[in-house]
Design a protein around this motif. Structure first.
Motif, PDB file in Angstrom:
ATOM      1  N   ASP A 188       2.118   1.926  -3.444  1.00  0.00           N
ATOM      2  CA  ASP A 188       1.049   2.380  -4.320  1.00  0.00           C
ATOM      3  C   ASP A 188       0.728   3.855  -4.056  1.00  0.00           C
ATOM      4  N   ARG A 189       0.794   4.269  -2.781  1.00  0.00           N
ATOM      5  CA  ARG A 189       0.587   5.676  -2.458  1.00  0.00           C
ATOM      6  C   ARG A 189       1.699   6.544  -3.065  1.00  0.00           C
TER       7      ARG A 189
ATOM      8  N   ASP B  87       0.821  -1.205   0.000  1.00  0.00           N
ATOM      9  CA  ASP B  87       0.000   0.000   0.000  1.00  0.00           C
ATOM     10  C   ASP B  87       0.858   1.257   0.000  1.00  0.00           C
TER      11      ASP B  87
ATOM     12  N   ASP C 268       0.918   7.053  -6.608  1.00  0.00           N
ATOM     13  CA  ASP C 268      -0.171   7.988  -6.866  1.00  0.00           C
ATOM     14  C   ASP C 268       0.333   9.399  -7.107  1.00  0.00           C
TER      15      ASP C 268
ATOM     16  N   THR D 108       2.931   1.385 -13.016  1.00  0.00           N
ATOM     17  CA  THR D 108       2.475   0.028 -12.746  1.00  0.00           C
ATOM     18  C   THR D 108       3.220  -0.503 -11.537  1.00  0.00           C
ATOM     19  N   VAL D 109       2.499  -0.945 -10.532  1.00  0.00           N
ATOM     20  CA  VAL D 109       3.095  -1.458  -9.306  1.00  0.00           C
ATOM     21  C   VAL D 109       2.797  -2.951  -9.208  1.00  0.00           C
TER      22      VAL D 109
END
Length: 452
Positions: free
Chosen positions: A326-327, A323, A330, A340-341
């Motif tokens: 991914d933040r 997470d 962003d 792309t993660v």
């Protein structure tokens, strides 16, 4: 000294870590010394063998010249004339030299290659092809000595013997005639000279190397300790800058969250309340303006929350690395980059590894946003029972091979490299095959950052 949050880079390493380079250096020095001993010992043995053989052969040539001048020159004219008593006296003198000085065989040659005298009677009067040794002795007054393999036709009488020292010297008779004296002697003299010189020279060379290594070792270790201390100090300075940066990030995140974000959240709630309480008579233009303003405030709240997370991330142990990454993505997505993660962690990494992976990813994405000019980026994080592998790539401009990535001023890359090395990991920067840059990091899954 340690970084104050779980997402820090880790300490500068313990004293045991500083000792590792010194131990490795000492081991390398010992192995190099052993190799030098072997090479130098072998070279000294070869040189000693060559020098000893050269001097032994020169001594054999001098002995043959003395033998010719003392024994053969006074008697050879009478022997050639057929004087039996002179030949008997010469035979006796040669026999005495054979028993005392190791002489094995003697021959006297004329210019035509005929044996005028030999201690082997069956050789007297025989003719053989004239060799350069005979002509050099007679025509040029040159002596020649070598260890013979006894393969020449005139060595048939000696072919059953071991290797011999073969010497040709000029033999000048009182009559003015010049012949060539050939003397064969035992190789024992050469072998003895070789062994004596090897026993003397090789230990001396090895002892000199030992003294040289022992003399250099304290200075080398002192220099290495000094370099290690300088590297450790540099690490501490870098860590201090990271610690100060973390404190500043924490303060900025705290201030943003407790002032601007809170005020904007209040303003957003108030504006939504105003929207709900608008009278029916309110004009469409006013409603539209209020809707747009509410949207701007709501968007600003979201952007600031994302910025706060980027400036000072949440507890990675609670939020999870996937997470958190991914933040981070962003924020780059807001700049129009398609990120792309991919995360595939089969085992949970240690807090130090988690922190290092997060920090390195953030630094890589910051570099992409500032320098790459990329439209796409890829974050791939995979881990098994032993290793965590992180790859951050983009399709931007790429790195130039000649660029000094680690030169002064690249603080972010230096911190990444030092953080990875502190955890016994590896970091590599290369051109991505499809264009752009790829940074690959490999870390032991359960590594622990040592504390300074």
């Amino acid at each position: 000294m340690a970084v104050e949050d779980s997402a820090g880079f880790g300490g500068t390493g313990s004293s045991a870590a500083a000792v590792r380079p010194i131990r490795g250096f000492v081991l390398a020095l010992v192995l190099t010394a052993l190799a030098a001993f072997l090479l130098s010992g072998g070279a000294a043995a070869i040189a000693a063998r060559s020098i000893a053989e050269k001097f032994a052969l020169a001594e054999a040539a001098r002995s043959a010249e003395t033998l010719g001048a003392v024994i053969f020159a006074p008697r050879m004219s009478a022997v050639i004339a057929g004087d039996v008593d002179a030949k008997a006296a010469l035979d006796a003198a040669v026999e005495a030299r054979q028993s005392d000085n190791g002489v094995v065989r003697v021959k006297v040659w004329d210019r035509d290659g005929t044996v005028l005298y030999s201690d082997s009677p069956r050789m007297i009067g025989k003719s053989f092809p004239v060799t350069s040794d005979i002509t050099d002795s007679i025509d040029r007054q040159q002596s020649h000595a070598e260890v013979s393999n006894l393969s020449d036709p005139d060595n048939a009488a000696e072919s059953t013997l071991d290797r011999l020292v073969e010497v040709y010297v000029p033999l000048d008779l009182p009559s003015g005639e010049r012949l060539a004296l050939e003397v064969y002697s035992s190789e024992a003299r050469v072998s003895l000279a070789r062994s004596q010189l090897i026993k003397t020279l090789v230990p001396f060379v090895l002892l000199a190397l030992v003294v040289l290594v022992l003399a250099q070792l304290p200075v080398s270790v002192w220099l290495l300790r000094k370099v290690s201390r300088a590297a450790a100090e540099r690490g501490r300075l870098l860590l201090s800058s990271v610690t100060a940066s973390e404190r500043e990030r924490r303060a900025i995140a705290h201030d943003l969250n407790n002032t601007v974000v809170r005020d904007l959240i209040g303003a957003d709630a108030a504006m939504k309340s105003v929207q709900a309480d608008l009278p029916v008579s309110a004009s469409p233009e006013f409603r539209g303006s209020l809707d747009r303003l509410t949207g701007v405030v709501s968007g600003s709240v979201g952007s600031l929350r994302t910025l706060v997370v980027a400036v000072y991330p949440p507890d990675l142990a609670e939020a999870g690395l996937a997470d958190a990454l991914d933040r981070l993505a962003d924020r780059l997505r807001l700049d129009g980059v398609d990120v792309t993660v991919t995360v595939d962690l089969r085992f949970k990494p240690s807090p130090a590894v988690t922190a290092a992976a997060y920090r390195c990813t953030r630094e890589c994405l910051t570099n992409i946003a500032k320098h790459a000019g990329a439209s796409q980026a890829w974050i791939e994080l995979v881990g098994d029972a032993r290793w965590l592998r992180l790859s951050v790539a983009d399709n931007g401009h790429g790195v130039a091979p000649a660029v000094g990535l680690w030169k002064a001023g690249h603080l972010g890359l230096q911190l990444m490299r030092d953080a990875v090395h502190e955890l016994d990991g590896t970091l590599s920067v290369r051109r991505r095959p499809g264009g752009g840059t790829e940074i690959s990091i490999v870390l032991p899954l359960q590594a622990v950052a040592t504390q300074g």
